[in-house]
Design an enzyme around this catalytic site. Structure first.
Site, short mmCIF file in Angstrom:
data_model
loop_
_atom_site.label_atom_id
_atom_site.label_comp_id
_atom_site.label_asym_id
_atom_site.label_seq_id
_atom_site.Cartn_x
_atom_site.Cartn_y
_atom_site.Cartn_z
N ASP A 305 -1.45 0.52 5.33
CA ASP A 305 -2.46 0.98 4.37
C ASP A 305 -3.04 2.34 4.74
OD1 ASP A 305 -4.37 0.43 2.16
OD2 ASP A 305 -5.85 0.51 3.77
N GLU A 347 1.81 3.11 2.35
CA GLU A 347 0.88 3.19 1.22
C GLU A 347 0.29 4.58 1.27
OE1 GLU A 347 -2.61 3.09 -1.25
OE2 GLU A 347 -2.90 2.93 0.90
C1 OTU Z 1 -5.98 1.59 -0.03
O1 OTU Z 1 -6.10 2.49 -1.12
C2 OTU Z 1 -6.06 0.19 -0.57
O2 OTU Z 1 -4.99 -0.04 -1.44
C3 OTU Z 1 -7.40 0.00 -1.22
O3 OTU Z 1 -7.50 -1.23 -1.88
C4 OTU Z 1 -8.47 0.16 -0.16
O4 OTU Z 1 -9.72 0.15 -0.77
C5 OTU Z 1 -8.31 1.46 0.62
O5 OTU Z 1 -6.96 1.75 0.98
C6 OTU Z 1 -9.08 1.40 1.92
O6 OTU Z 1 -8.47 0.50 2.82
O7 OTU Z 1 -7.86 5.39 -1.98
O8 OTU Z 1 -8.29 4.13 -4.24
O9 OTU Z 1 -3.26 7.57 -0.25
O10 OTU Z 1 -4.95 6.27 -2.02
O11 OTU Z 1 -5.21 4.32 0.86
C7 OTU Z 1 -7.46 3.53 -3.31
C8 OTU Z 1 -3.76 6.34 0.06
C9 OTU Z 1 -7.30 4.35 -2.05
C10 OTU Z 1 -5.04 6.00 -0.69
C11 OTU Z 1 -5.28 4.57 -0.50
C12 OTU Z 1 -6.47 3.86 -0.94
#
Ligand code: OTU
Length: 695
Positions: A305, A347
């Site tokens: 993530d 991700e």
């Molecule tokens: C991710 O998303 C997860 O999918 C989210 O559900 C979390 O809230 C977040 O991390 C924190 O753990 O900004 O709007 O380039 O886009 O990490 C979602 C990566 C997010 C980011 C992504 C993030």
């Protein structure tokens, strides 16, 4: 110049051979020790295999570690600890998983196979506990699912946990979901059905309740170095000059004052999510230990993530920095040696130019990095195209993207648990005469239902009044127009209104199927978001859950409605029934189409109307596989039945171009056939065709 043709001339060592030599030396210093101590439980052929993996992948681990840590730590110490983690994990790896390792080493492209179909869900919202998830595998199997991504299952902090993305214990399952043994059982049950379990590993940050964070706040110097603390605002202010706010609405800023720690702490996301300091090799060793532990429980894919944020440097946006890639390369190498059946998925929801780097394609060189990454560009371009009924921007943007290395693959998707961030690049938009910022505004308005004539019924997410930016929340069915059409139908008072609403409803359903038909046929592993298989609408009571009222992503994180799923099953003509049936058919069509396996290339195309003009309302792509031939995908984005110039049929011809058999081109999705001489090809409104050569 030395003459290489003459004898006794040894070429001068290059930087690369020199690095390799040093890596090999470091390994040979380790291997005898490893052989003696830690491998007592392993059979000798397994030890041989492990040594072979060490030898093969060691440079891929050693080199990034050297780049990352050589200047700040004793590299020998780092390397010795990480080798220890690997050997311990390998020696503890259960027999069934070692067998899987062997299969995967023989078929390393397994995860990119055309038989792969993914499904992503929150365990509790999908079924309940992990045991209950194991009880619902039939539903997934009926959708052709071979890959289940469960969103965070590790123990989160109490209260608001950002949907589990604030982990308080990497070694424990959220007790509401079950235990580590339950996870192991679920993974085993899935393996028996040839399904792979993917779980989230939140690597960028921990909850402030995590024991490392507790110890750090209490002043333990070892753990203090796990996070990024600042005594005053000097550095935070300096960093902030070039940082963006990820959650400007409910978690503005990137630093949080902690009374306990007596310092500012780096918090990219919420104030309770403390960013780890990945420049500390101890953090690397700890997280590598967690990864191998999860691998040994039977997890086959780790979704890493928020990886773009793992490295910070003053004067940069602190996203996508080169050391992030070193970290990902090193983690992958750890798994390749310790648990070769396991892969990682990045991700990284980042601009198109950055995306393919997460699959190891860097300027001028390739390094094994993540095996899979989300193709957010395709997702964004699909939503943009159905809103404008125009394929030109998508064509420009998708044509400019670098292809993924052939041993890796995209995860393609329509929706997920997050918002949609409108990654429309200035260059791509300008190339088709569109202003990127204005187009992003349009998409935000369109999908918030604020644009006159829009079918989308979502909501703005994280509107930033300073920059004017926002993103979009909403379920796929709602964004496709199904929810709005149902509302219209419910309030219709005349036959005319009813007929119109029914037509809109049909369009919405077709649009939802169309988007999935592109992601299933593009190349890559399609990931279906839980609830979309039965066209789930927006949740309307999401604000009532404690700790969630300021995060409207919960509107598209439904509890799977099993009553509706059963109804969809028994009534294939109903809306959920049509969607469910179509998704099953798409999975079956994928299984019949080996060209969708890894190793092929996908190119966006524009196609022509019979008169020779570009038919802008059709998004087209060619999937070309060196072994399995061509597939031409066509998606009519509009509400009008169109005709295309029959020349498009020739694009699907991959073998034996001379043989002009009658009816040799087939649409895999409808079974419709054409002969090559046909002057036109019919494209009914809001439909997709997958054309292939069938002689
Ligand atoms: C991710 O998303 C997860 O999918 C989210 O559900 C979390 O809230 C977040 O991390 C924190 O753990 O900004 O709007 O380039 O886009 O990490 C979602 C990566 C997010 C980011 C992504 C993030």
């Amino acid at each position: 110049m030395p003459d290489v043709m003459s004898q006794n001339v040894s070429p001068a060592p290059t930087m690369a051979t020199e690095r390799r030599r040093r890596a090999a030396e470091a390994l040979s210093a380790l291997v005898p020790g490893i052989r003696r101590d830690a491998m007592t439980t392993m059979e000798s052929d397994e030890i041989d295999a492990l040594i072979a993996r060490f030898e093969t992948h060691w440079p891929d681990l050693f080199e990034p570690l050297e780049r990352l840590f050589a200047t700040r730590a004793d590299l020998t110490e780092v390397v010795t600890s990480i080798a220890g983690v690997i050997v311990e994990a390998a020696s503890e790896r259960p027999v069934a998983l070692r067998r899987l390792d062997r299969r995967r080493e023989i078929a390393p492209g397994w995860f990119a196979d055309n038989t792969m179909v993914g499904y992503a869900a929150y365990a509790d919202r999908f079924a309940g506990t992990l045991e209950e998830v194991a009880g619902q595998l039939d539903h997934l199997e009926s959708l052709g699912v071979t890959y289940l991504h469960l969103l965070p299952v590790l123990e989160p902090r109490p209260g608001d946990d950002d949907g589990g993305y604030a982990v308080a214990d990497y070694e424990r399952i959220d007790p509401r979901l079950g235990t580590m043994e339950d996870l192991e059982k679920l993974a085993g049950a899935m393996r028996d059905r040839h399904m792979s379990l993917c779980i989230d590993l939140v690597v960028n940050h921990t909850a402030r309740e995590h024991p490392w964070a507790r110890a750090a706040a209490a002043g333990d110097p070892h753990y203090r170095d796990f996070y990024l603390f600042f005594e005053d605002r000097t550095l935070p202010d300096l960093y902030s000059e070039t940082l963006v706010d990820v959650f400007p609405d409910n978690a503005p800023g990137n630093f949080t004052w902690s009374d306990e720690a007596g310092a500012w702490v780096w918090t990219t996301f919420h104030d309770f999510q403390w960013d780890l300091d990945h420049s500390n090799p101890d953090v690397f060793v700890e997280l590598a230990t967690v990864m191998t532990m999860l691998a040994n429980r039977g997890v086959e894919v780790l979704r890493l993530d928020a990886v773009p944020f793992m490295w910070k440097e003053i004067g940069t946006g602190c996203q996508n920095l080169p050391p992030v890639h070193d970290l990902l390369q090193a983690y992958r190498a750890v798994l390749a040696i310790a648990a070769p059946a396991v892969i990682t998925k990045a991700e990284a929801i980042v601009p198109p130019d950055e995306l393919v780097r997460y699959l190891g394609a860097h300027e001028g060189h390739r390094r094994p990095e993540c095996d899979m990454a989300y193709n957010n560009q395709l997702m964004v371009m699909l939503w943009s195209s159905v809103a404008t009924r125009d394929a030109r921007l998508a064509h420009a943007a998708l044509s400019r993207m670098s292809p993924p290395p052939p041993t890796t693959t995209w995860a393609t998707y329509v929706r997920c648990h997050d918002d949609i961030g409108w990654a429309v690049s200035d260059a791509d938009a300008a190339s088709v005469g569109v202003d990127a910022a204005a187009h992003r505004d349009f998409l935000n308005e369109f999908y918030a239902g604020e644009f006159r004539g829009s079918f989308g019924l979502g909501a703005r997410f994280q509107h930033n009044p300073v920059t004017g930016d926002s993103r979009t929340s909403g379920s796929a069915a709602a964004l496709c127009g199904i929810e709005q059409a149902l509302d219209l139908l419910a309030s219709a008072t005349t036959t005319r209104e009813t007929t119109t609403a029914q037509r809109f409803l049909d369009h919405g359903v077709r649009r939802l199927i169309l988007l999935h038909a592109v992601t299933y046929g593009w190349g890559g592993v399609p990931l279906l978001w839980s609830g979309d298989e039965i066209a789930s609408l927006n949740m309307h009571d999401w604000e009532k859950s404690p700790g969630r009222s300021d995060d409207n992503r919960w509107m598209h994180r439904p509890r799977l409605d099993w009553t509706a799923a059963a109804a969809a099953e028994s009534d294939p003509e109903s809306i959920p029934g049509r969607v469910l049936g179509s998704l099953r058919a798409l999975a079956a069509a994928r299984r019949e189409t080996p060209g969708l396996s890894g190793g092929g290339t996908t190119t966006a195309r524009l196609v022509h109307a019979p008169g020779g003009d570009v038919e802008t309302r059709v998004l087209a792509w060619v999937r070309d596989h060196p072994r399995h031939g061509c597939l031409v995908g066509l998606a009519n984005l509009s509400e009008f039945d169109l005709r295309l110039d029959g020349a498009v049929l020739h694009e699907a011809v991959s073998r034996d171009p001379g043989a002009d058999h009658a009816e040799r081109i087939v649409d895999i999705l409808s079974g419709h056939r054409w002969s090559l001489g046909r002057p036109t090809v019919e494209m009914p409104h809001l439909t997709v065709r997958w054309l292939t050569d069938d002689i």
